[in-house]
Design a protein around this motif. Structure first.
Motif, mmCIF file in Angstrom:
data_model
loop_
_atom_site.group_PDB
_atom_site.id
_atom_site.type_symbol
_atom_site.label_atom_id
_atom_site.label_comp_id
_atom_site.label_asym_id
_atom_site.label_seq_id
_atom_site.Cartn_x
_atom_site.Cartn_y
_atom_site.Cartn_z
ATOM 1 N N SER A 67 0.834 -1.207 0.000
ATOM 2 C CA SER A 67 0.000 0.000 0.000
ATOM 3 C C SER A 67 0.868 1.256 0.000
ATOM 4 N N HIS A 68 0.228 2.374 -0.315
ATOM 5 C CA HIS A 68 0.947 3.647 -0.341
ATOM 6 C C HIS A 68 1.458 4.019 1.055
ATOM 7 N N ALA A 69 0.639 3.767 2.079
ATOM 8 C CA ALA A 69 1.051 4.087 3.459
ATOM 9 C C ALA A 69 2.266 3.256 3.868
ATOM 10 N N ASP A 70 2.242 1.960 3.579
ATOM 11 C CA ASP A 70 3.380 1.100 3.906
ATOM 12 C C ASP A 70 4.621 1.526 3.133
ATOM 13 N N TYR A 71 4.424 1.886 1.880
ATOM 14 C CA TYR A 71 5.536 2.337 1.044
ATOM 15 C C TYR A 71 6.198 3.570 1.642
ATOM 16 N N LYS A 72 5.398 4.538 2.059
ATOM 17 C CA LYS A 72 5.951 5.761 2.636
ATOM 18 C C LYS A 72 6.724 5.477 3.913
ATOM 19 N N VAL A 73 6.149 4.634 4.779
ATOM 20 C CA VAL A 73 6.794 4.319 6.058
ATOM 21 C C VAL A 73 8.125 3.590 5.823
ATOM 22 N N LEU A 74 8.100 2.559 4.975
ATOM 23 C CA LEU A 74 9.311 1.784 4.716
ATOM 24 C C LEU A 74 10.377 2.621 4.023
ATOM 25 N N LYS A 75 9.950 3.424 3.061
ATOM 26 C CA LYS A 75 10.904 4.257 2.346
ATOM 27 C C LYS A 75 11.588 5.235 3.298
ATOM 28 N N LYS A 76 10.795 5.864 4.148
ATOM 29 C CA LYS A 76 11.344 6.820 5.115
ATOM 30 C C LYS A 76 12.336 6.132 6.061
ATOM 31 N N GLN A 77 11.973 4.949 6.530
ATOM 32 C CA GLN A 77 12.819 4.202 7.457
ATOM 33 C C GLN A 77 14.173 3.866 6.816
ATOM 34 N N TYR A 78 14.142 3.316 5.623
ATOM 35 C CA TYR A 78 15.389 2.918 4.978
ATOM 36 C C TYR A 78 16.211 4.120 4.520
ATOM 37 N N GLU A 79 15.561 5.178 4.093
ATOM 38 C CA GLU A 79 16.298 6.387 3.701
ATOM 39 C C GLU A 79 17.020 6.995 4.898
ATOM 40 N N THR A 80 16.385 6.955 6.062
ATOM 41 C CA THR A 80 17.013 7.472 7.278
ATOM 42 C C THR A 80 18.261 6.654 7.625
ATOM 43 N N GLU A 81 18.162 5.328 7.503
ATOM 44 C CA GLU A 81 19.307 4.483 7.805
ATOM 45 C C GLU A 81 20.450 4.721 6.817
ATOM 46 N N VAL A 82 20.117 4.854 5.535
ATOM 47 C CA VAL A 82 21.142 5.114 4.516
ATOM 48 C C VAL A 82 21.807 6.466 4.781
ATOM 49 N N ALA A 83 21.009 7.464 5.144
ATOM 50 C CA ALA A 83 21.560 8.794 5.416
ATOM 51 C C ALA A 83 22.532 8.755 6.601
ATOM 52 N N SER A 84 22.183 8.013 7.644
ATOM 53 C CA SER A 84 23.084 7.937 8.800
ATOM 54 C C SER A 84 24.386 7.226 8.438
ATOM 55 N N ILE A 85 24.306 6.196 7.603
ATOM 56 C CA ILE A 85 25.522 5.500 7.176
ATOM 57 C C ILE A 85 26.378 6.412 6.315
ATOM 58 N N MET A 86 25.751 7.156 5.420
ATOM 59 C CA MET A 86 26.502 8.082 4.560
ATOM 60 C C MET A 86 27.179 9.169 5.395
ATOM 61 N N LYS A 87 26.482 9.633 6.425
ATOM 62 C CA LYS A 87 27.066 10.653 7.305
ATOM 63 C C LYS A 87 28.271 10.078 8.054
ATOM 64 N N GLU A 88 28.156 8.836 8.509
ATOM 65 C CA GLU A 88 29.262 8.192 9.218
ATOM 66 C C GLU A 88 30.458 7.993 8.283
ATOM 67 N N GLU A 89 30.193 7.596 7.039
ATOM 68 C CA GLU A 89 31.279 7.448 6.064
ATOM 69 C C GLU A 89 31.960 8.792 5.809
ATOM 70 N N GLU A 90 31.173 9.839 5.722
ATOM 71 C CA GLU A 90 31.720 11.178 5.486
ATOM 72 C C GLU A 90 32.610 11.611 6.645
ATOM 73 N N GLN A 91 32.194 11.302 7.870
ATOM 74 C CA GLN A 91 32.997 11.655 9.036
ATOM 75 C C GLN A 91 34.320 10.898 9.031
ATOM 76 N N MET A 92 34.288 9.634 8.600
ATOM 77 C CA MET A 92 35.517 8.840 8.531
ATOM 78 C C MET A 92 36.458 9.434 7.493
#
Length: 124
Positions: A67-92
């Motif tokens: 569903s659209h609601a599930d898609y939005k929730v899952l997308k937001k969750q995974y995008e947040t995790e990817v962003a935190s990993i990218m930020k950690e890589e940038e700090q390294m």
């Protein structure tokens, strides 16, 4: 009789080297070096897996499997995790750049100090 003494010498040497390694290994920081390499590889593989999952979620949404609601929730969750990993890589990366920059600055200071000492010696 000689076979037994050669075997016992080899066995004794192997045991002595093993004991020496076990005694001296805590003095070296092998785990720090290994963990740094593993951490970098771990981040890259985790980021790749998350991006693959994001693509799969988008594909399933376009195929009307979620569903659209599930898609939005899952997308937001995974995008947040990817962003935190990218930020950690940038700090390294920033940390490595800072260390390289500081080493370069130290070399320049040493060169200036040496040239100052040489000029001071010539003036006498």
């Amino acid at each position: 009789m000689q076979d037994i003494s050669i075997i016992s010498m080899v066995f004794t040497a192997a045991m002595a080297l093993t004991c020496l390694f076990l005694i001296l290994s805590p003095l070296f920081k092998w785990d720090t070096y290994l963990n740094a390499n593993v951490n970098t590889q771990d981040l890259a593989s985790t980021k790749e897996a998350l991006l693959t999952t994001l693509n799969e979620i988008e594909f399933e949404y376009k195929m009307d499997k979620i569903s659209h609601a599930d898609y939005k929730v899952l997308k937001k969750q995974y995008e947040t995790e990817v962003a935190s990993i990218m930020k950690e890589e940038e700090q390294m990366i920033d940390k490595n750049i800072d260390e390289d920059l500081m080493a370069e600055v130290e070399k320049e200071i040493e060169a200036q100090m040496q040239s100052y000492k040489n000029k001071k010696g010539e003036g006498k």
